[in-house]
Write an enzyme that holds these catalytic residues in place. Structure first.
Site, short mmCIF file in Angstrom:
data_model
loop_
_atom_site.label_atom_id
_atom_site.label_comp_id
_atom_site.label_asym_id
_atom_site.label_seq_id
_atom_site.Cartn_x
_atom_site.Cartn_y
_atom_site.Cartn_z
N ARG A 9 -2.65 6.21 8.33
CA ARG A 9 -1.75 5.69 6.97
C ARG A 9 -0.43 6.26 7.17
NH1 ARG A 9 -3.65 9.41 2.48
NH2 ARG A 9 -5.36 10.51 3.17
N GLU A 57 -2.38 -4.92 -9.73
CA GLU A 57 -2.46 -5.11 -8.23
C GLU A 57 -2.04 -6.54 -8.39
OE1 GLU A 57 -4.77 -3.21 -9.69
OE2 GLU A 57 -4.17 -1.34 -8.61
N PHE A 82 -8.68 -2.14 -4.35
CA PHE A 82 -7.80 -2.57 -5.49
C PHE A 82 -7.03 -4.03 -5.01
CE2 PHE A 82 -8.67 2.01 -6.38
CZ PHE A 82 -9.70 1.55 -7.11
#
Lengths: 313, 282
Positions: A9, A57, A82
């Site tokens: 990431r 979201e 999410f």
């Protein structure tokens, strides 16, 4: 066996920032997790092209779609649980169906999220995203491949889903690696059996293959980082040449990459397929290595499966 | 597409009413030919859509992708028969194509899709249009474009949580280039909105979310146009026009009828409806 461990990431955040420098059309949205997803690297340098949508979201996914209709290349990030879980209908209706240029890059996927527990550990996102027409699905094996995949998807117009984990993973590739969408990467040749792996399980597959070699079993290792469109040829070739396949992924064994591999093998060249993955149960809190041990996601599980298959021959 | 007919407000209204009547006829015929569809919400939105496409919006039917065009999002996607009729009457495609609605291979899907010239986004799953509008409005800001974004929502759809996420975001980012219009016909599939899941006090809800609110009669062209154009002068916040309408407006037996939310007229009803809309021989 591996020299260094890095966060994919982080590679995502840095690549995004670099893309932002190179291209004005790159726009990023996040949902209050930019310091974890690492979109913060982009946000800090390009505040005018970054929009934090708060803990919302569904709206974030819709906003990403709206931005894409204006010609932007939009990256939308949050935790996989999410953005995929909460935003599924929006991804389907507003991104996949109109085939908009939105890249969903989800981090903290799978049980290796660790301590946060099952509420945060999505094990079904590959199933959900692969079943959407127009959607491409990628799971990078390390930080180098993450960079290559992010650059690759930024260069074509259309939806994409990229799945990243939370933890550090061993670096497998060097910068000379050339990623090609839809093309599996053969990391190790072998004749007796093939291990097809994804994400964090690629390094486990490489460890297993080395151990198996000591036991006289020659195992091919394939990194299937493009889950969709999947490399059918590499799968059929492996079935023909090695006679058995083990899949390894940090995902439910139901409807994950293993299921896709098994269906292609069944249709084209039936051989034994063993799916190593999460056995249709929710995860729990724990250190990520402990969780991998408990839920059968280690080189040991792959080795055992390979030995069982070879013994039965 | 401001046509050159604005010598007086009366004349403007007369012209727009003529167009609205044509659109109502198209709606009834489209849905009758399709054998399914949503007449109620299409008829309640007719004046709103007519005012947008034939007076307020800057758009070019010969260049649907013109980058400076005003954007329109039909968040209440099931009212697309009205939108398709407005697009056809504007010249995006031949009016004959309207009769292909919901038929296999048609560019006119049961709910809006990007197959149709002039439509930028797929809608139909309720509650998503305002988020799209927020994205479009942010896109305009990044590119320093002056186009405006219009989004038409149903009232039942305001029960979706995402609408309020988007409402919060539009105010947070001070998106004064967004005008939302609520087709407040007070009826949803299962009945009166206030009995199913109360929306009132609706204007206070939007105000509390940081929006500029106007309430009007959604069948009166002067009120629609004044509310939207006066809204353009207000800077720093998004605007919503709560347009009070009658579901099924223009066809007596459809007016105020929940039954015609999503049901086509039968042969006899079709003839009566068309007669009421001034067409004797169908």
């Amino acid at each position: 066996m591996f020299k260094e461990y890095k966060y994919p990431r982080e590679a995502y955040g840095k690549t995004l920032r670099q893309l932002g420098r190179e291209r004005k059309d790159i726009v990023v949205v996040d949902a209050d997790l930019s310091s974890s997803t690492k979109t913060k690297f982009f946000a800090d340098e390009f505040p005018d092209r970054f929009f934090n949508m708060g803990v919302a979201e569904q709206n974030m996914v819709g906003v990403a779609a709206g931005l894409a209709t204006t010609g932007k290349t939009v990256f939308a990030s949050s935790f996989a649980m999410f953005i995929v879980g909460r935003g599924y209908d929006q991804i389907r209706q507003s991104i996949a169906y109109p085939k908009l240029n939105v890249k969903i890059v989800a981090t903290h996927a799978g049980i290796t999220v660790g301590g946060d527990g099952a509420s945060h550990q999505i094990i079904e996102d590959i199933a959900l995203m692969c079943a959407l027409p127009n959607m491409s699905v990628f799971v990078p094996a390390d930080n180098v491949e993450t960079e290559k995949i992010i650059r690759s998807i930024a260069d074509y117009r259309g939806p994409a889903y990229v799945r990243l984990g939370r933890s550090k993973v061993p670096t497998i590739y060097d910068q000379s690696y050339e990623f090609q969408q839809g093309k599996a990467s053969v990391l190790r040749e072998g004749d007796d059996i093939t291990i097809i792996a994804l994400g964090i399980m690629v390094s486990e597959a490489l460890i297993a293959s080395e151990e198996l070699e000591k036991k006289g079993i020659s195992a091919r290792v394939i990194n299937m980082s493009t889950v969709k469109p999947i490399d059918r040829e590499a799968i059929i070739k492996a079935a023909k040449e090695t006679g058995a396949i083990i899949t390894a992924e940090e995902h439910n064994t139901i409807m994950g990459m293993g299921s896709l591999v098994a269906s292609i093998v069944a249709e084209n060249y039936p051989v034994y397929v063993y799916k190593c993955g999460i056995p249709d149960v929710f995860g729990e809190s724990g250190d990520y290595r402990e969780l991998m041990e408990k839920y059968g996601l280690t080189s040991k599980n792959i080795i055992k499966a390979a030995e069982n298959i070879i013994r039965k021959r | 597409m401001k046509e050159n007919f604005v010598r007086s407000r009366e004349e403007r209204t007369k012209k727009l009413e003529e167009i609205a009547l044509k659109i109502r006829r198209h709606i009834i015929r489209e849905i009758y030919e399709a054998g399914s569809g949503h007449p109620g919400g299409s008829l309640s939105a007719t004046e709103i859509i007519t005012a947008l496409y034939f007076y307020i919006m800057r758009h070019n039917p010969h260049n649907p992708k013109w980058e400076d065009r005003d954007r329109f999002v039909l968040s209440k996607g099931h009212s697309c028969p009205a939108l398709y009729a407005a697009l056809a009457e504007s010249g995006y495609f031949d009016v004959k194509e309207l009769l292909t609605l919901r038929k296999l291979g048609s560019r006119l899907q049961g709910h809006p899709s990007i197959k149709t010239p002039g439509i930028d986004i797929c809608t139909g799953s309720l509650g998503q249009g305002l988020s799209i509008a927020v994205g479009m409005a942010l896109g305009a800001r990044i590119d320093r474009k002056l186009y405006r974004v219009f989004v038409l929502m149903g009232d039942g759809e305001l029960q979706c949580g995402e609408v309020w996420e988007a409402a919060m975001a539009a105010a947070n980012y001070r998106l004064d280039n967004i005008t939302a219009i609520v087709d407040r016909n007070r009826l949803q599939i299962d009945g009166n909105t206030e009995k199913i899941m109360s929306l009132e006090p609706l204007s206070f809800k939007f105000k509390a979310f940081g929006w500029h609110v106007t309430e009007i009669n959604g069948h009166n062209f002067n009120e629609i146009i004044d509310a939207i154009e006066n809204g353009f002068k207000i800077k720093g916040k998004p605007k919503v026009v709560i347009a009070h309408t009658v579901k099924g407006k223009g066809v007596s037996f459809m007016e105020g009828s929940v039954a015609f939310h999503g049901k086509p007229p039968n042969d006899e009803q079709f003839k009566i409806a068309m007669k009421e809309l001034g067409v004797e021989n169908v």
